[in-house]
Write a protein that holds these residues in place. Structure first.
Motif, mmCIF file in Angstrom:
data_model
loop_
_atom_site.group_PDB
_atom_site.id
_atom_site.type_symbol
_atom_site.label_atom_id
_atom_site.label_comp_id
_atom_site.label_asym_id
_atom_site.label_seq_id
_atom_site.Cartn_x
_atom_site.Cartn_y
_atom_site.Cartn_z
ATOM 1 N N ARG A 1 0.833 -1.207 0.000
ATOM 2 C CA ARG A 1 0.000 0.000 0.000
ATOM 3 C C ARG A 1 0.864 1.252 0.000
ATOM 4 O O ARG A 1 0.563 2.234 -0.687
ATOM 5 C CB ARG A 1 -0.934 -0.003 1.217
ATOM 6 N N GLN A 2 1.950 1.242 0.773
ATOM 7 C CA GLN A 2 2.850 2.390 0.822
ATOM 8 C C GLN A 2 3.543 2.596 -0.527
ATOM 9 O O GLN A 2 3.663 3.728 -1.002
ATOM 10 C CB GLN A 2 3.889 2.208 1.931
ATOM 11 N N VAL A 3 3.992 1.506 -1.144
ATOM 12 C CA VAL A 3 4.646 1.591 -2.455
ATOM 13 C C VAL A 3 3.657 2.107 -3.502
ATOM 14 O O VAL A 3 3.984 2.983 -4.306
ATOM 15 C CB VAL A 3 5.226 0.219 -2.874
ATOM 16 N N LEU A 4 2.454 1.591 -3.478
ATOM 17 C CA LEU A 4 1.427 2.034 -4.424
ATOM 18 C C LEU A 4 1.140 3.522 -4.244
ATOM 19 O O LEU A 4 1.054 4.272 -5.217
ATOM 20 C CB LEU A 4 0.150 1.215 -4.245
ATOM 21 N N SER A 5 1.005 3.968 -3.012
ATOM 22 C CA SER A 5 0.745 5.377 -2.727
ATOM 23 C C SER A 5 1.890 6.253 -3.239
ATOM 24 O O SER A 5 1.659 7.299 -3.854
ATOM 25 C CB SER A 5 0.553 5.567 -1.232
ATOM 26 N N ALA A 6 3.127 5.833 -3.015
ATOM 27 C CA ALA A 6 4.292 6.594 -3.492
ATOM 28 C C ALA A 6 4.301 6.647 -5.018
ATOM 29 O O ALA A 6 4.588 7.692 -5.620
ATOM 30 C CB ALA A 6 5.585 5.959 -2.970
ATOM 31 N N LYS A 7 3.976 5.550 -5.662
ATOM 32 C CA LYS A 7 3.955 5.510 -7.134
ATOM 33 C C LYS A 7 2.844 6.405 -7.688
ATOM 34 O O LYS A 7 3.028 7.071 -8.700
ATOM 35 C CB LYS A 7 3.799 4.081 -7.635
ATOM 36 N N GLU A 8 1.704 6.436 -7.013
ATOM 37 C CA GLU A 8 0.614 7.309 -7.453
ATOM 38 C C GLU A 8 1.006 8.776 -7.330
ATOM 39 O O GLU A 8 0.710 9.581 -8.210
ATOM 40 C CB GLU A 8 -0.661 7.015 -6.656
ATOM 41 N N ARG A 9 1.697 9.148 -6.229
ATOM 42 C CA ARG A 9 2.174 10.527 -6.074
ATOM 43 C C ARG A 9 3.170 10.871 -7.174
ATOM 44 O O ARG A 9 3.127 11.954 -7.754
ATOM 45 C CB ARG A 9 2.815 10.717 -4.695
ATOM 46 N N HIS A 10 4.073 9.947 -7.475
ATOM 47 C CA HIS A 10 5.072 10.156 -8.524
ATOM 48 C C HIS A 10 4.391 10.326 -9.888
ATOM 49 O O HIS A 10 4.781 11.174 -10.688
ATOM 50 C CB HIS A 10 6.069 8.987 -8.537
ATOM 51 N N LEU A 11 3.375 9.552 -10.129
ATOM 52 C CA LEU A 11 2.609 9.646 -11.363
ATOM 53 C C LEU A 11 1.982 11.034 -11.512
ATOM 54 O O LEU A 11 2.057 11.657 -12.574
ATOM 55 C CB LEU A 11 1.512 8.578 -11.389
ATOM 56 N N GLU B 1 3.009 13.818 -10.114
ATOM 57 C CA GLU B 1 4.093 14.782 -10.333
ATOM 58 C C GLU B 1 4.530 14.784 -11.797
ATOM 59 O O GLU B 1 4.717 15.852 -12.399
ATOM 60 C CB GLU B 1 5.290 14.454 -9.433
#
Length: 153
Positions: free
Chosen positions: A54-64, A66
């Motif tokens: 969930r943390q990795v997915l959340s970080a990837k969504e934020r990066h997306l 950006e």
């Protein structure tokens, strides 16, 4: 007996009532202490992995988000692109092409029909105008010809 045997061999997912039956069953009495400890450890490990995912997915969504902002892509642009692509995809379907051809042909026929009606109406008005002009001008000409006879020098 056969129904029980078949029930054990079913591979379909559990349904609502089956889930309730499994949830209310007490399997803990069938497990040894060692199996119970292994399952608890596996449970903790799975919960940790799920949290990490969930943390990795959340970080990837934020990066997306950006990256999209840097590229100038926003929700409205994406909606426009999706709409344009969907419209293009629809226009390339056989059903759309056939419908477009049929409506185009019908439109051409309707245009020709309206044109013919317009031409016929114009011709009729032209004939009526000529007839009216002719009927008005003939007596006037006759009147002028009588006048000409009386006033000839």
């Amino acid at each position: 007996m056969e129904a029980q045997a078949r029930g054990l061999l079913e591979t379909e997912p559990l349904q609502g009532r089956d889930e309730d039956t499994v949830a209310s069953a007490d399997f803990s009495s069938m497990l040894s202490e060692e199996e119970r400890e292994e399952l608890k450890a596996e449970l903790v490990q799975l919960e940790d992995e799920i949290t990490t995912l969930r943390q990795v997915l959340s970080a990837k969504e934020r990066h997306l988000v950006e990256i999209k902002q840097k590229l100038g892509m926003n929700l409205m642009n994406e909606l426009k692109q999706n709409f344009s692509k969907s419209w293009h995809d629809m226009q390339t379907t056989t059903a759309y092409k056939k419908t477009h051809e049929t409506l185009s042909h019908a439109g051409q026929k309707a245009t020709a029909a309206f044109s013919n009606v317009g031409t016929a109406i114009s011709k009729k008005f032209g004939d009526m105008s000529y007839s009216i002009r002719h009927s008005i001008s003939m007596p006037a000409m006759r009147h002028l010809s009588w006048l000409h006879l009386y006033y000839t020098p």
